[in-house]
Design a protein around this motif. Structure first.
Motif, short mmCIF file in Angstrom:
data_model
loop_
_atom_site.label_atom_id
_atom_site.label_comp_id
_atom_site.label_asym_id
_atom_site.label_seq_id
_atom_site.Cartn_x
_atom_site.Cartn_y
_atom_site.Cartn_z
N ARG A 95 -3.16 1.33 5.67
CA ARG A 95 -3.27 2.35 4.63
C ARG A 95 -1.95 2.51 3.89
N ARG A 96 -2.06 2.60 2.57
CA ARG A 96 -0.88 2.75 1.73
C ARG A 96 -0.89 4.14 1.09
N VAL A 131 -9.25 3.22 -4.06
CA VAL A 131 -7.94 3.85 -4.11
C VAL A 131 -8.12 5.26 -4.66
N ASP A 147 -6.33 4.34 0.77
CA ASP A 147 -5.08 4.20 0.03
C ASP A 147 -5.01 5.33 -0.99
N ARG A 152 -6.18 -5.21 -2.90
CA ARG A 152 -7.26 -5.06 -1.91
C ARG A 152 -8.46 -5.95 -2.28
N THR A 163 -2.50 -1.70 -6.29
CA THR A 163 -3.02 -1.62 -4.92
C THR A 163 -4.48 -2.04 -4.86
#
Length: 333
Positions: free
Chosen positions: A314-315, A149, A159, A306, A302
């Motif tokens: 994708r965030r 992330v 992300d 994952r 997040t």
């Protein structure tokens, strides 16, 4: 029990008078065991000095219970505050954190990421040095093995958790213009970072619409001003300066004072980040606050998701920023 060796889970179970399974459930916070029994087992474990064998757990589960955090510059007080938020949030999620400082060097960044992955971290929080070449930005191929992330940089293949930096630039410019300032200068952060570019573009857009952009220069996220920034301030043609970070803003205030100018009586200054030093500066610094704690919580949630569930769409999470008014801006209207 032999006090010369490390206590095992079997020792805990034997001393607590429970099965090995119950001891495991209590220690790991899982399974079916009553609260009174769990409390008793934990008390016995603490008395024995029992600590879980993370290496054995990693061999069994494939996870170490550790996250990696890669930051670009711990000499900037913004990053120790960020690191503290990560450590506290990760701890609440049951994770430890291994921290690496890259010193702003791409090769060190690559080495740090490889080192953390070799240590077996379950996931990586990464604050990249830059995102000038964002497509496929992945310093080490090993990054494909674990969830990643990204903080603060808008890398398209990851992300990401960001603040609305353009909004921050607009808020800074609008605040100065509302205070009557017409001649405004901008000392941006390095344009290698999209967050710095967005801050600058947001501010410049408002200034050009409602005032006059006297000059715009670029500077490292540092107290030390580049010669171009020093020269711009020495021209004494602005009543206000927008800085790309609080570190730059404090450096600008120091340089203005060395020039014999008073802040905010002669020149108003506004920063960005709301680092701990901002409120302690003389004068206390007006700045843009980023909700670091909320951003960190989002990033770790997040990452943990994952780790548990694997890859997904994708965030991209963007947080609002806010203006913090202190004494470094004066109204001249």
């Amino acid at each position: 029990m032999d006090t010369s060796r490390r206590p095992t889970l079997k020792d805990v179970a034997r001393a607590a008078g429970v099965s090995l399974a119950s001891a495991s459930y209590a220690i790991n916070g899982s399974g079916s065991v009553g609260e009174a029994t769990r409390a008793h087992i934990l008390q016995v474990a603490a008395g024995l000095g029992y600590r879980p064998n993370t290496s054995a757990k990693a061999m069994k589960t494939g996870r170490t219970g550790a996250l990696g955090l890669v930051l670009p510059d711990l000499t900037n007080p913004f990053f120790p505050s960020l690191a503290q938020a990560v450590l506290q949030t990760a701890r609440r999620q049951g994770y430890n954190v291994l921290l690496a400082d890259t010193g702003g060097a791409l090769e060190e960044e690559r080495t740090a990421i490889r080192f953390l992955i070799d240590q077996g971290v379950d996931g990586l929080l990464w604050f990249p040095i830059d995102d000038t070449n964002p497509k496929g930005r992945r310093p080490a191929p090993e990054m494909d093995r674990i969830p990643v992330v990204v903080l603060d940089r808008n890398l398209p293949d990851h992300d990401v958790v960001l603040a609305d930096y353009a909004l921050g630039g607009r808020l800074a410019a609008e605040h100065l213009i509302a205070a009557g300032h017409v001649e405004i200068g901008v000392i941006s952060g390095p344009h290698a970072a999209s967050s710095a570019r967005d801050r600058t573009e947001g501010a410049v857009q408002i200034i050009q619409q409602n005032a006059r952009l006297a000059w715009q220069v670029e500077n490292a996220f540092s107290l030390d001003l580049d010669p171009t920034a020093q020269t711009a301030l020495a021209r004494r043609e602005v009543t206000a300066v927008i800085a790309g970070s609080d570190m730059i803003a404090i450096g600008a205030i120091r340089h203005l004072q060395n020039l014999g100018l008073a802040v905010p009586d002669d020149v108003s200054v506004i920063g960005f980040d709301d680092i701990p030093w901002a409120a302690l500066n003389n004068p206390p610094l007006t700045t843009i606050d980023m909700p670091i704690e909320a951003m960190v919580v989002s990033a770790i949630e997040t990452l943990v998701q994952r780790i548990a569930e694997g890859p997904g769409a994708r965030r991209r999470t963007v947080f609002d920023v806010s203006l913090v008014e202190r004494a470094s801006v004066r109204s001249i209207g």
